[in-house]
Design a protein around this motif. Structure first.
Motif, PDB file in Angstrom:
ATOM      1  N   ARG A 208     -34.144 -29.020   2.764  1.00  0.00           N
ATOM      2  CA  ARG A 208     -33.384 -30.895   2.984  1.00  0.00           C
ATOM      3  C   ARG A 208     -33.441 -31.585   1.849  1.00  0.00           C
ATOM      4  O   ARG A 208     -34.341 -31.179   0.952  1.00  0.00           O
ATOM      5  CB  ARG A 208     -34.591 -31.817   3.602  1.00  0.00           C
ATOM      6  N   LEU A 209     -32.300 -32.816   1.787  1.00  0.00           N
ATOM      7  CA  LEU A 209     -32.576 -33.848   0.802  1.00  0.00           C
ATOM      8  C   LEU A 209     -33.718 -34.248   0.981  1.00  0.00           C
ATOM      9  O   LEU A 209     -34.366 -34.987   1.692  1.00  0.00           O
ATOM     10  CB  LEU A 209     -31.303 -34.573   0.789  1.00  0.00           C
ATOM     11  N   GLY A 210     -33.907 -35.425  -0.489  1.00  0.00           N
ATOM     12  CA  GLY A 210     -34.366 -36.237  -0.729  1.00  0.00           C
ATOM     13  C   GLY A 210     -34.145 -37.756   0.020  1.00  0.00           C
ATOM     14  O   GLY A 210     -33.221 -37.863   0.335  1.00  0.00           O
ATOM     15  N   GLU A 211     -35.450 -38.371   0.265  1.00  0.00           N
ATOM     16  CA  GLU A 211     -35.256 -39.776   0.980  1.00  0.00           C
ATOM     17  C   GLU A 211     -35.932 -40.645   0.057  1.00  0.00           C
ATOM     18  O   GLU A 211     -36.920 -39.960  -0.961  1.00  0.00           O
ATOM     19  CB  GLU A 211     -35.866 -39.723   2.043  1.00  0.00           C
ATOM     20  N   PRO A 212     -34.753 -41.552  -0.233  1.00  0.00           N
ATOM     21  CA  PRO A 212     -35.757 -42.809  -1.484  1.00  0.00           C
ATOM     22  C   PRO A 212     -36.773 -43.117  -1.550  1.00  0.00           C
ATOM     23  O   PRO A 212     -38.146 -42.952  -2.448  1.00  0.00           O
ATOM     24  CB  PRO A 212     -34.855 -43.959  -0.757  1.00  0.00           C
ATOM     25  N   ARG A 213     -37.902 -43.001  -0.590  1.00  0.00           N
ATOM     26  CA  ARG A 213     -39.080 -42.693  -0.468  1.00  0.00           C
ATOM     27  C   ARG A 213     -40.119 -41.546  -0.706  1.00  0.00           C
ATOM     28  O   ARG A 213     -41.216 -41.958  -1.463  1.00  0.00           O
ATOM     29  CB  ARG A 213     -39.784 -43.250   1.467  1.00  0.00           C
ATOM     30  N   ASP A 214     -39.624 -40.756  -0.528  1.00  0.00           N
ATOM     31  CA  ASP A 214     -40.111 -39.320  -1.233  1.00  0.00           C
ATOM     32  C   ASP A 214     -40.416 -39.723  -3.106  1.00  0.00           C
ATOM     33  O   ASP A 214     -41.205 -39.383  -3.687  1.00  0.00           O
ATOM     34  CB  ASP A 214     -39.354 -38.830  -1.407  1.00  0.00           C
ATOM     35  N   VAL A 215     -39.191 -40.295  -3.338  1.00  0.00           N
ATOM     36  CA  VAL A 215     -39.511 -40.858  -4.638  1.00  0.00           C
ATOM     37  C   VAL A 215     -40.642 -41.659  -5.272  1.00  0.00           C
ATOM     38  O   VAL A 215     -41.276 -42.228  -6.203  1.00  0.00           O
ATOM     39  CB  VAL A 215     -37.936 -40.872  -5.218  1.00  0.00           C
ATOM     40  N   GLY A 216     -40.439 -42.700  -4.265  1.00  0.00           N
ATOM     41  CA  GLY A 216     -41.341 -43.723  -3.874  1.00  0.00           C
ATOM     42  C   GLY A 216     -43.122 -44.284  -4.207  1.00  0.00           C
ATOM     43  O   GLY A 216     -43.070 -44.315  -5.111  1.00  0.00           O
ATOM     44  N   GLY A 217     -42.653 -42.805  -3.369  1.00  0.00           N
ATOM     45  CA  GLY A 217     -44.020 -42.412  -3.692  1.00  0.00           C
ATOM     46  C   GLY A 217     -44.654 -42.254  -5.336  1.00  0.00           C
ATOM     47  O   GLY A 217     -46.125 -42.597  -5.193  1.00  0.00           O
ATOM     48  N   ALA A 218     -44.119 -41.178  -6.081  1.00  0.00           N
ATOM     49  CA  ALA A 218     -44.555 -40.918  -7.560  1.00  0.00           C
ATOM     50  C   ALA A 218     -44.434 -42.212  -7.498  1.00  0.00           C
ATOM     51  O   ALA A 218     -45.184 -42.137  -9.045  1.00  0.00           O
ATOM     52  CB  ALA A 218     -43.612 -39.715  -7.361  1.00  0.00           C
ATOM     53  N   ILE A 219     -43.655 -42.498  -7.340  1.00  0.00           N
ATOM     54  CA  ILE A 219     -43.526 -44.173  -9.085  1.00  0.00           C
ATOM     55  C   ILE A 219     -44.895 -44.608  -8.173  1.00  0.00           C
ATOM     56  O   ILE A 219     -45.558 -44.980  -9.707  1.00  0.00           O
ATOM     57  CB  ILE A 219     -42.561 -44.981  -7.978  1.00  0.00           C
ATOM     58  N   LEU A 220     -45.467 -45.386  -7.544  1.00  0.00           N
ATOM     59  CA  LEU A 220     -46.701 -46.088  -6.930  1.00  0.00           C
ATOM     60  C   LEU A 220     -47.639 -45.276  -7.552  1.00  0.00           C
ATOM     61  O   LEU A 220     -48.354 -45.974  -8.297  1.00  0.00           O
ATOM     62  CB  LEU A 220     -46.734 -46.363  -5.794  1.00  0.00           C
TER      63      LEU A 220
END
Length: 243
Positions: A208-220
């Motif tokens: 699947r393609l990534g979603e913005p919140r997939d990256v947001g979780g790593a940022i937090l």
């Protein structure tokens, strides 16, 4: 979740009006933080109908590629727990091979990151805060059609390491997230084409393609006390595509 409670803390997400930055900004807000975001449009109302949700966020106008604008930028933040720099630029159809365009991309994707990091160091020092730069899988490889984008993202990876060492004595951590293909407006040229999207998903182990919140979780995570002993690192977020 313990460690991901940002109540009483302040986050500034540069480029937080849309895409990955906006997802991270909303996740900080959901975790209790006071969140400031920047974008290039005149005001928050100008983002209605885009992939950005500015509900509960304080908006400021800023062009990260404009050195004078960054110098003058003052969101009125005394202590800063998290500085996320997610703004960026990419040009298609080999436009980055023109030196004027090459310089514009480098200015937005690399010079602006350096300028913001040093500008907000006093506020970050006061809060023992954290910087997270949004890079790309291009931080690890070349991109045939976007030489400026790949050069800037590669430079951002080593800039992250340099600043991590330079700011460690101030109690400020600096890390980078490197997203693969995430479903944002910037990447619509790929996922908006059905044939390209299918071929891309087939090559990703998680299919699947990534979603913005997939990256947001790593940022937090990187801005949280759970990651208190992590600095100078780059996390690939690409569904296993580079594995």
């Amino acid at each position: 979740m313990i460690g991901l409670d940002f109540a009483g803390k302040t986050a500034l997400v540069v480029g937080g009006s849309t895409g990955i930055g906006n997802a991270a900004a909303q996740m900080f807000r959901e975790a209790g933080a006071t969140v400031h975001v920047t974008g290039t449009r005149a005001d928050a109302a100008a983002y209605e109908g885009t992939d950005g949700d500015l509900t509960g966020l304080t908006y400021h106008r800023l062009d990260i590629g404009d050195r004078n604008a960054v110098t003058a930028f003052d969101p009125g933040i005394a202590g800063l727990d998290a500085l996320v720099i997610a703004a960026g630029m990419v040009m298609y159809k080999r436009a980055e091979f023109e030196i004027e365009n090459f310089e514009k991309v480098i200015s937005a994707n690399l010079t602006g990151f350096m300028q913001l990091s040093t500008k907000f160091l006093p506020q970050l020092r006061a809060a023992k805060g954290s910087i997270v730069n949004v890079g790309s899988v291009a931080s690890f490889k070349g991109v045939v059609g976007q030489p400026a984008y790949s050069a800037s993202k590669g430079g951002l990876r080593t800039l992250t390491r340099s600043l991590a060492m330079a700011f460690a004595g101030d109690g400020v951590r600096v890390n980078l997230v490197a997203p693969g293909l995430i479903r944002t407006k910037m990447t619509e040229v790929t996922w908006g084409n059905e044939a390209r999207a299918v071929a891309t998903e087939a090559a990703i182990p998680l299919k699947r393609l990534g979603e913005p919140r997939d990256v947001g979780g790593a940022i937090l995570f990187l801005c949280s006390d759970i990651a208190a002993y992590i600095t100078g690192e780059s996390i690939l977020i690409d569904g296993g595509a580079t594995a």
